[in-house]
Every structure is written in structure tokens, then in C-alpha cells.
Scaffold this motif. Sequence first.
Motif, PDB file in Angstrom:
ATOM      1  N   TRP A 395     -15.186 -37.434  18.847  1.00 12.72           N
ATOM      2  CA  TRP A 395     -16.374 -36.589  18.860  1.00 12.72           C
ATOM      3  C   TRP A 395     -17.515 -37.187  19.673  1.00 12.72           C
ATOM      4  O   TRP A 395     -18.331 -36.453  20.247  1.00 12.72           O
ATOM      5  N   GLY A 396     -17.594 -38.513  19.770  1.00 11.53           N
ATOM      6  CA  GLY A 396     -18.593 -39.112  20.649  1.00 11.53           C
ATOM      7  C   GLY A 396     -18.370 -38.706  22.089  1.00 11.53           C
ATOM      8  O   GLY A 396     -19.317 -38.363  22.815  1.00 11.53           O
ATOM      9  N   PHE A 397     -17.111 -38.709  22.509  1.00  8.43           N
ATOM     10  CA  PHE A 397     -16.779 -38.311  23.876  1.00  8.43           C
ATOM     11  C   PHE A 397     -17.121 -36.846  24.119  1.00  8.43           C
ATOM     12  O   PHE A 397     -17.696 -36.484  25.150  1.00  8.43           O
ATOM     13  N   ARG A 398     -16.814 -35.978  23.169  1.00 13.42           N
ATOM     14  CA  ARG A 398     -17.066 -34.547  23.363  1.00 13.42           C
ATOM     15  C   ARG A 398     -18.551 -34.211  23.318  1.00 13.42           C
ATOM     16  O   ARG A 398     -18.998 -33.298  24.017  1.00 13.42           O
ATOM     17  N   MET A 399     -19.308 -34.924  22.517  1.00 12.51           N
ATOM     18  CA  MET A 399     -20.753 -34.703  22.516  1.00 12.51           C
ATOM     19  C   MET A 399     -21.362 -35.121  23.852  1.00 12.51           C
ATOM     20  O   MET A 399     -22.248 -34.447  24.386  1.00 12.51           O
ATOM     21  N   MET A 400     -20.901 -36.237  24.407  1.00 12.75           N
ATOM     22  CA  MET A 400     -21.378 -36.672  25.713  1.00 12.75           C
ATOM     23  C   MET A 400     -21.062 -35.633  26.782  1.00 12.75           C
ATOM     24  O   MET A 400     -21.935 -35.264  27.592  1.00 12.75           O
ATOM     25  N   VAL A 401     -19.839 -35.136  26.797  1.00 16.13           N
ATOM     26  CA  VAL A 401     -19.438 -34.161  27.804  1.00 16.13           C
ATOM     27  C   VAL A 401     -20.210 -32.847  27.637  1.00 16.13           C
ATOM     28  O   VAL A 401     -20.638 -32.230  28.619  1.00 16.13           O
ATOM     29  N   ALA A 402     -20.398 -32.414  26.382  1.00 13.50           N
ATOM     30  CA  ALA A 402     -21.145 -31.171  26.137  1.00 13.50           C
ATOM     31  C   ALA A 402     -22.574 -31.283  26.658  1.00 13.50           C
ATOM     32  O   ALA A 402     -23.086 -30.361  27.308  1.00 13.50           O
ATOM     33  N   CYS A 403     -23.236 -32.406  26.375  1.00 12.30           N
ATOM     34  CA  CYS A 403     -24.584 -32.621  26.910  1.00 12.30           C
ATOM     35  C   CYS A 403     -24.556 -32.605  28.432  1.00 12.30           C
ATOM     36  O   CYS A 403     -25.433 -32.027  29.087  1.00 12.30           O
ATOM     37  N   GLY A 404     -23.532 -33.252  29.009  1.00 12.78           N
ATOM     38  CA  GLY A 404     -23.450 -33.328  30.465  1.00 12.78           C
ATOM     39  C   GLY A 404     -23.380 -31.963  31.115  1.00 12.78           C
ATOM     40  O   GLY A 404     -24.131 -31.667  32.061  1.00 12.78           O
ATOM     41  N   PHE A 405     -22.516 -31.091  30.627  1.00 19.91           N
ATOM     42  CA  PHE A 405     -22.397 -29.767  31.233  1.00 19.91           C
ATOM     43  C   PHE A 405     -23.635 -28.910  30.954  1.00 19.91           C
ATOM     44  O   PHE A 405     -23.982 -28.042  31.767  1.00 19.91           O
ATOM     45  N   ALA A 406     -24.318 -29.152  29.844  1.00 19.28           N
ATOM     46  CA  ALA A 406     -25.543 -28.397  29.554  1.00 19.28           C
ATOM     47  C   ALA A 406     -26.618 -28.701  30.589  1.00 19.28           C
ATOM     48  O   ALA A 406     -27.253 -27.787  31.127  1.00 19.28           O
ATOM     49  N   ILE A 441     -30.547 -38.545  27.595  1.00 27.59           N
ATOM     50  CA  ILE A 441     -30.625 -39.756  26.774  1.00 27.59           C
ATOM     51  C   ILE A 441     -29.583 -39.703  25.670  1.00 27.59           C
ATOM     52  O   ILE A 441     -28.897 -40.699  25.383  1.00 27.59           O
ATOM     53  N   ILE A 442     -29.430 -38.524  25.037  1.00 30.44           N
ATOM     54  CA  ILE A 442     -28.397 -38.365  24.002  1.00 30.44           C
ATOM     55  C   ILE A 442     -27.009 -38.601  24.597  1.00 30.44           C
ATOM     56  O   ILE A 442     -26.167 -39.285  24.008  1.00 30.44           O
ATOM     57  N   ALA A 443     -26.764 -38.051  25.797  1.00 27.99           N
ATOM     58  CA  ALA A 443     -25.474 -38.247  26.453  1.00 27.99           C
ATOM     59  C   ALA A 443     -25.228 -39.719  26.749  1.00 27.99           C
ATOM     60  O   ALA A 443     -24.104 -40.220  26.568  1.00 27.99           O
ATOM     61  N   CYS A 444     -26.254 -40.432  27.203  1.00 25.70           N
ATOM     62  CA  CYS A 444     -26.118 -41.867  27.480  1.00 25.70           C
ATOM     63  C   CYS A 444     -25.803 -42.647  26.209  1.00 25.70           C
ATOM     64  O   CYS A 444     -24.971 -43.571  26.217  1.00 25.70           O
ATOM     65  N   GLU A 445     -26.454 -42.288  25.115  1.00 22.21           N
ATOM     66  CA  GLU A 445     -26.202 -42.974  23.847  1.00 22.21           C
ATOM     67  C   GLU A 445     -24.756 -42.749  23.394  1.00 22.21           C
ATOM     68  O   GLU A 445     -24.062 -43.688  22.963  1.00 22.21           O
ATOM     69  N   TYR A 446     -24.297 -41.499  23.480  1.00 22.69           N
ATOM     70  CA  TYR A 446     -22.915 -41.225  23.108  1.00 22.69           C
ATOM     71  C   TYR A 446     -21.945 -41.949  24.042  1.00 22.69           C
ATOM     72  O   TYR A 446     -20.884 -42.430  23.611  1.00 22.69           O
ATOM     73  N   GLY A 447     -22.282 -42.025  25.327  1.00 22.09           N
ATOM     74  CA  GLY A 447     -21.426 -42.735  26.262  1.00 22.09           C
ATOM     75  C   GLY A 447     -21.285 -44.198  25.908  1.00 22.09           C
ATOM     76  O   GLY A 447     -20.190 -44.777  25.988  1.00 22.09           O
ATOM     77  N   TRP A 448     -22.401 -44.795  25.490  1.00 22.77           N
ATOM     78  CA  TRP A 448     -22.356 -46.206  25.093  1.00 22.77           C
ATOM     79  C   TRP A 448     -21.528 -46.387  23.823  1.00 22.77           C
ATOM     80  O   TRP A 448     -20.772 -47.346  23.697  1.00 22.77           O
ATOM     81  N   ILE A 449     -21.662 -45.458  22.891  1.00 24.92           N
ATOM     82  CA  ILE A 449     -20.862 -45.525  21.663  1.00 24.92           C
ATOM     83  C   ILE A 449     -19.375 -45.419  21.994  1.00 24.92           C
ATOM     84  O   ILE A 449     -18.544 -46.180  21.471  1.00 24.92           O
TER      85      ILE A 449
END
Length: 536
Positions: A395-406, A441-449
Motif C-alpha cells: 500500500w505504500g507503493f500504491r499511495m506513492m503512485v496514486a499521488c504521482g499520477f494526481a 511531499i506525501i509521495a516522497c514520504e511514501y517512497g522513502w517508506i
Amino acid sequence: MDQGVVDLSRLQFALTALYHFQFVPLTLGMTFLLAAMETVYVITGKPIYKEMTQFWGKLFGINFAIGVATGLTMEFEFGTNWSMYSHFMGDVFGAPLAIEGMMAFFLESTFVGLMFFGWNRLSRGGHLAVTYLVALGSNLSALWILVANGFMQDPVGATFNPDTMRMEFTDFAALVFSDDAQAKFVHTTIAGFVTGAMFVMGISAYYMLRRQHREFAARSFRMAALFGVISSLAVVTLGDALGRLDYLVQPTKLAAMEGIWHTTTPPAAPWTAFAIPDDVAQKNYAEINIPFVLGPLVAHSFSTAIPGIIDLEQKARVNTVRGIKAVMALHQYSEDKDPAALATFKQYEQDMGYGFLAQRYAPDQDLSKLTADNTPAVLDRAARDTIPNVFVEFWGFRMMVACGFAFVLVFAFGAYFSLRNEIEKHPWLLRASMWAIPLPIIACEYGWIVAENGRQPWTVYGWLPTYMSASSHSVGYMIFSLIGFVLLYSLFIAAELYLMFKFARLGPTDHAAPKPLEGGGPLTFSRPGYADKSWQ
């Protein structure tokens, strides 16, 4: 090692890293945006671009100062909370960390002062050069941190010395130019460009909604949107490159990111768009799969099978058997320098880390006490440890990707309507730009996680387990220091938000109250330049 101390050490470093990483991407991105704005000012001579550079530079300065303050303590944590890791990897980790310090404090920080206070003391070209040096210094500072982290993800350029019990340099170029370090550096810095662009675009949208600083806001919005479109497309492309690298180097991370429990069968291997992974039962619930996508997405091939977690565990079990032999030979060699023990260690050296994982579960952590009765249980537990938390990774990966496409969509619409001088006709897009400021910033945080959780259970992948890396503190000490860090860093964030909101509301020059929303058509730029106010 007390597992409670290890968990609290991990939690403390994770929180300080996530706090700090809220400021880093904005610093990386704003520097090059400022350089781009000042370049236009030097080329055109239009005062509005100088005003843009100075105003956005003020907000950059607030973020830069707090980012430095939150980052300093992290370097000390390696020695205070991760002493075994520091001993094991100090020869490798110390060099890039020292170079990063020079970049941050001698190059970046020196030229930051000239950038802020040199407007009336340097020529236009000289000041522009200083701004570019600040951008270069901040991004090179990130490079050396990611070189050190790249070794933790894919340890190349060093070998283990059984006499010193340390990793030691063999090839500095291999360390710096490792695939993981370079891919992660480019991906992280461009993610910073996206963060800076969204920040400028969102605040500019706020001004246009309030009919304040309209030409300033429109020009800032346009530059940020164009900068953001290019950066967001690049960050998505480079994210795909990192995913393929994980497939090649860290298959357990990739399997956890995609929720793959069983090795796939090409060519119809499905990509799981939605699922609820169960780490205990090792299965997914409520799956939504799209067939024929996973192979091309991960392996860039329809004919390649992607290994699943259960098969990777069985492979880790074999590695653990070999690793036990390596660790036992290492212990024997450390006691009597027996050449035969050294030869045995060299034979199984690449699996040494798996032996350390097994040592955690051996009776009294002594591998020599393993018997036919307890060995299978130890092997099973060590092999299970090699798999990171699948639910968090998935889910960390999918949240990052979702933010990215948004934010790709927000940038694309913003650039299109801004280039057509129609941006004020679409207040929905201006509001979306404002609310999208935190998304990068949220996407970066998820990416780091995703990157750090996916490396578990290792601090140095395949060599040093996390449970062996921590210092021998008490649980009480760790709780006390954790509370202290949370309170201090929360104050830093509160200060950042207060100052950012204050100066963003004040705006670049006109600090008067917002003008009534009266009359006027869509904003267009007048040719004579900023001095001509006919656009109002």
C-alpha cells in the motif's frame, strides 16, 4: 540485543528521517526553480522576474534553515543508536557522509548567504552563478547521502574483512556509480523538482483566486506548471527504472510491493491493482487483477516469471544453511586464525548475513547448539524474516503512485490553460493546485517508506541484519530520546508552517488587503513589461 531497543531505535530513526524528508524535496526543487526565474530576469531584464526570484527565495530560505536543523541530528544517530552498524560499515559510509558535509556546509551554505545578501553587491551574471551554485550544492549534497544509502540497498565497491569484522573499500567508483545510488539520486532529485513546482503553483493559484499580485502569480504559475510537467513525467519514468532494479537486486522488495505470493506464470501474469495482503496467512484478500501487465511492467518481458514470496523464502532457507556454515567458520577463525576455517568462510561468505539471521533464533544465539530437532524451526524463522512487511510495502507503493499520477494531471491542465491565458477561467483548477501542494511531499514520504521498509530485515542488504546493528541502550533511554525528538521536530514543523503561511499571505510586495473581485476579464500579459499596468 533487546528487540524492544531495536524496534524503538528503528522507530526513532524512521520518524526523524520522515520529519526531515518533509523539507528536503522542497529545497532540492526550489533551488533550480529560482535559478530558472533568475535566468529569465538576466536575459530579459524584466524586474518582475527579479521580484519572483526574491520572493520565492524567501520561502526557500525558511525551508532550507529548518531542513538543515532537522538533518543534523540524523548523522549523530548513526553513532548513538546504531553503533554496530557504524563499526561494520564505517569505512564505506564515512567517506560519502564526509563529502556530503563539505557540500552542505562549504558549498551550499556559503553560497546561500551570497544568494540572499548579494543582490546589490554582485553583477547580474555573478548573482545568477551563485544561485546555480546553491542549486548544484544542494543536489550534490543529496547525491552523497544516496550513495551511502545505495550501498545499504546494493552493497558494491567493498568487501568484508574477517580480521577486522568490517566492510572495507575496494572500488570507490563502483560505490558512487552503483545502479541503485544513481537511479535513486535522479529519482529523488526530480521528485524534489516536482515538489518545488507544486509549491510555487499552488501559492500562485491562491493569489489568482484572491485577485492579488495577478501578473506575478500568473507568470510564477506558468513557469512552475511547465517545470512540473517535465519533472513529473521524468519522475514516473525513473520510478519504473527503480522498480526494474528492485526486480534484479532485491526480489523480496519487488514481490512485497506487488503482493506476489506465488511465482507468476507468463505471459498472463496479472498485476494486482487492489488487494488486502495478509502477512500471516501469506495470501491476498479482495484482489482486483489485470492480466498480462505484470511481466512487461516489472521485467519488461512477457516471457519472464516473477518470483513470489513463498519461493523466495525457500531460496532464503538454502542461503541460511550456507550462511550458518559461514558464521561458524568465521567464529572459529576469529579464535585461532585457522586457515581451514578461513577457507570455509570464503566458500560461503556471500551468505554470511543469512547466518546472522539464524543466529538470532539459535539456542543462546549460539549456532553450534543447533541440532536436528531445532534446526528446521530456526531455518524457517530466519527465512520468514527475509520478507518485509507486505501490507506496508504494497500500500505504500500504491499511495506513492496514486499521488504521482494526481499531480501529473494537475500540472498538465495547469500548463495547458496557462499557456492559453485561460487559467483564471478555471477556478476549480486553481483550487486543485492549492490543495495539491502536499501531494508531492506525501509521495516522497511514501517512497522513502517503500525503499527502507522493503530492505528489511537488513541494514546492509544480505550482509548485516537490522537486529544486530543497534546500540546497547535501555528501553527507558530510547523512550525518553524518542519523545524528545518528536517534540522538538514537531516544533520545527510548527515553525515552518507558521512562517510559510505568514509570508505567503503577505505576498511579494503589495501587503494591502485583497481587492474586491470586480470586473475584468481573463489575465493577459502586456508586451511593454511589468512597469505597464494595463493588464489590470
